[in-house]
Scaffold this active site. Structure first.
Site, short mmCIF file in Angstrom:
data_model
loop_
_atom_site.label_atom_id
_atom_site.label_comp_id
_atom_site.label_asym_id
_atom_site.label_seq_id
_atom_site.Cartn_x
_atom_site.Cartn_y
_atom_site.Cartn_z
N SER A 5 0.86 -1.19 0.00
CA SER A 5 0.00 0.00 0.00
C SER A 5 0.89 1.23 0.00
O SER A 5 2.11 1.14 0.25
CB SER A 5 -0.85 -0.01 1.28
OG SER A 5 -1.48 1.22 1.49
N TYR A 50 -2.43 -1.65 10.23
CA TYR A 50 -2.39 -1.69 8.76
C TYR A 50 -0.98 -1.32 8.25
O TYR A 50 -0.42 -2.00 7.40
CB TYR A 50 -3.45 -0.73 8.20
CG TYR A 50 -3.68 -0.84 6.71
CD1 TYR A 50 -4.40 -1.91 6.17
CD2 TYR A 50 -3.21 0.13 5.84
CE1 TYR A 50 -4.63 -2.01 4.81
CE2 TYR A 50 -3.44 0.03 4.47
CZ TYR A 50 -4.15 -1.04 3.95
OH TYR A 50 -4.37 -1.13 2.59
N1 LIG Z 1 -8.42 0.52 -2.18
C1 LIG Z 1 -7.31 1.17 -1.88
O1 LIG Z 1 -7.29 2.41 -1.93
C2 LIG Z 1 -6.05 0.42 -1.51
C3 LIG Z 1 -4.89 1.19 -1.31
C4 LIG Z 1 -3.71 0.53 -0.97
C5 LIG Z 1 -3.68 -0.85 -0.85
N2 LIG Z 1 -4.83 -1.57 -1.04
C6 LIG Z 1 -4.74 -3.03 -0.90
O2 LIG Z 1 -5.28 -3.64 -2.04
C7 LIG Z 1 -5.74 -4.95 -1.69
C8 LIG Z 1 -7.15 -5.15 -2.23
O3 LIG Z 1 -8.03 -4.28 -1.55
P1 LIG Z 1 -9.31 -3.59 -2.22
O4 LIG Z 1 -9.11 -2.14 -2.09
O5 LIG Z 1 -9.59 -4.17 -3.53
O6 LIG Z 1 -10.42 -3.97 -1.13
P2 LIG Z 1 -11.79 -4.78 -1.24
O7 LIG Z 1 -12.34 -4.76 0.15
O8 LIG Z 1 -12.64 -4.25 -2.34
O9 LIG Z 1 -11.31 -6.24 -1.63
C9 LIG Z 1 -10.62 -7.08 -0.73
C10 LIG Z 1 -11.06 -8.52 -0.97
O10 LIG Z 1 -10.32 -9.36 -0.08
C11 LIG Z 1 -11.23 -10.32 0.48
N3 LIG Z 1 -10.73 -10.78 1.77
C12 LIG Z 1 -10.80 -10.17 2.97
N4 LIG Z 1 -10.26 -10.96 3.92
C13 LIG Z 1 -9.83 -12.09 3.30
C14 LIG Z 1 -9.20 -13.27 3.74
N5 LIG Z 1 -8.90 -13.46 5.03
N6 LIG Z 1 -8.91 -14.22 2.81
C15 LIG Z 1 -9.23 -14.04 1.52
N7 LIG Z 1 -9.86 -12.96 1.05
C16 LIG Z 1 -10.14 -11.99 1.93
C17 LIG Z 1 -12.55 -9.57 0.61
O11 LIG Z 1 -13.65 -10.46 0.71
C18 LIG Z 1 -12.56 -8.74 -0.67
O12 LIG Z 1 -13.17 -9.44 -1.73
C19 LIG Z 1 -5.63 -5.04 -0.18
O13 LIG Z 1 -4.46 -5.75 0.17
C20 LIG Z 1 -5.52 -3.59 0.25
O14 LIG Z 1 -4.88 -3.46 1.50
C21 LIG Z 1 -6.00 -0.95 -1.37
#
Ligand SMILES: NC(=O)c1ccc[n+]([C@@H]2O[C@H](COP(=O)([O-])OP(=O)(O)OC[C@H]3O[C@@H](n4cnc5c(N)ncnc54)[C@H](O)[C@@H]3O)[C@@H](O)[C@H]2O)c1
Length: 303
Positions: free
Chosen positions: A142, A155
């Protein structure tokens, strides 16, 4: 080369957001097969349905924080397709509150999913990636793997660790002459359900959700989490296909990465400005920001 065409690719947390977009983009670029998993099976299945004919698909329920389940899953995927070239360790969760209010259970939950999930995914798939002769591990960190932020100690701990883990693994693989590359991904704000899911989890865990927290979630969704996940997925996979070990997704990520490196002592000012903007929004909604409330004489510290 880490070109996607003809490859077998695995994406965790592929039922939503960036993970779903990655699965779709891998299929669009001609991956031979995509293994789609999520803790919520129905969302993984919904992603699979969005992928047209021509790509072999494997869907499964997988909790990435369950080491035994991850080991069984890796064998099953490799057995189904005969080989595995790329794993996108994407699944992740967020949770925010100050350190004084964050108990150990909450730290463990975040670290189990965001860090251990990435370690299990890397280690369980590594033998298959090596055997493919052209493997690639992609670990999603992230912007908070580069830059700390208030209220995000768990986090940030998990995402800084994903970065350190991935960069160290890269040295090991190179040192041992193994045919596996690595990419650590640092997304900025992407328009996904991550903030909504965090709040949903807090409610289900019986934690108090204050109007300020509701407003913060709305502020994040409206002002910070802006990039379309499909665009984020294209940037990530472009980075993988050009063997980039480090991918910053979005101008916000690029700008803050530069700021942290160039102004190591002064960059927190940028967050001061952001917080002031947020506080103005709160006041406009008639909510008094916590920072302006009198400090309680004895505040309990949670363990
Ligand atoms: N959205 C942002 O702005 C952002 C920024 C930086 C990093 N990220 C990272 O990107 C990645 C994806 O996040 P996103 O934004 O698409 O969020 P999201 O919530 O839309 O998707 C995350 C997915 O992970 C699944 N999940 C949660 N716990 C789980 C587990 N224990 N085992 C398997 N699956 C699980 C959820 O059901 C969901 O489908 C994450 O690692 C997040 O930390 C996101």
């Amino acid at each position: 080369m880490s070109e996607v065409r003809g490859k077998v690719c695995v994406v965790t947390g592929a039922g939503s957001g960036i993970g779903r977009a990655l699965a779709l983009e891998l299929a669009r670029r001609g991956a031979r097969a995509v293994a789609i998993s999520d803790i919520k099976l129905e969302t993984a299945e919904a992603t699979a349905e969005l992928i047209g004919a021509g790509t072999e698909i494997h869907t499964a329920a997988l909790d990435v924080s369950d080491r035994e389940a991850f080991a069984a899953y890796a064998s099953e995927v490799a057995g189904t397709f005969g080989q595995v070239h790329q794993i996108y360790n994407n699944a992740g969760v967020a949770d925010n509150d100050p350190v004084t209010e964050f108990d150990y259970d909450r730290y463990e939950r975040i670290l189990n999913v965001n860090l251990w999930g990435v370690i299990y995914g890397t280690k369980e798939f590594l033998p298959h990636l090596i055997a493919s002769g052209d493997g690639h591990v992609i670990n999603v960190s992230s912007l908070n793997g580069i830059m700390a932020q208030q209220g995000l100690s768990a986090y940030c701990a998990s995402k800084f660790a994903v970065r350190g883990f991935t960069e160290s693994v890269a040295f090991d693989l190179k040192g041992e002459g193994l045919p596996v590359r690595t990419t650590v991904v640092h997304p900025g704000g992407i328009k996904t359900s991550i903030a909504d899911s965090a709040m949903e989890w807090a409610r289900s865990a019986g934690l108090p959700v204050t109007p300020e927290q509701e407003a913060r979630k709305a502020f994040y969704n409206e002002k910070l989490l802006k990039m379309d996940p499909a665009r984020a997925a294209r940037i990530v996979i472009d980075g993988v296909e050009s063997n980039n070990p480090r991918v910053l997704v979005g101008n916000d990520a690029k700008m803050l990465d530069a700021l942290v490196r160039l102004m190591p002592r002064r960059w927190p000012m940028a967050f001061g400005l952001l917080e002031r903007r947020f506080e103005k929004e709160l006041e406009a909604r008639g909510i008094q920001p916590k920072s302006k409330q009198p400090v309680a004489e004895s505040r309990p510290v949670h363990h």
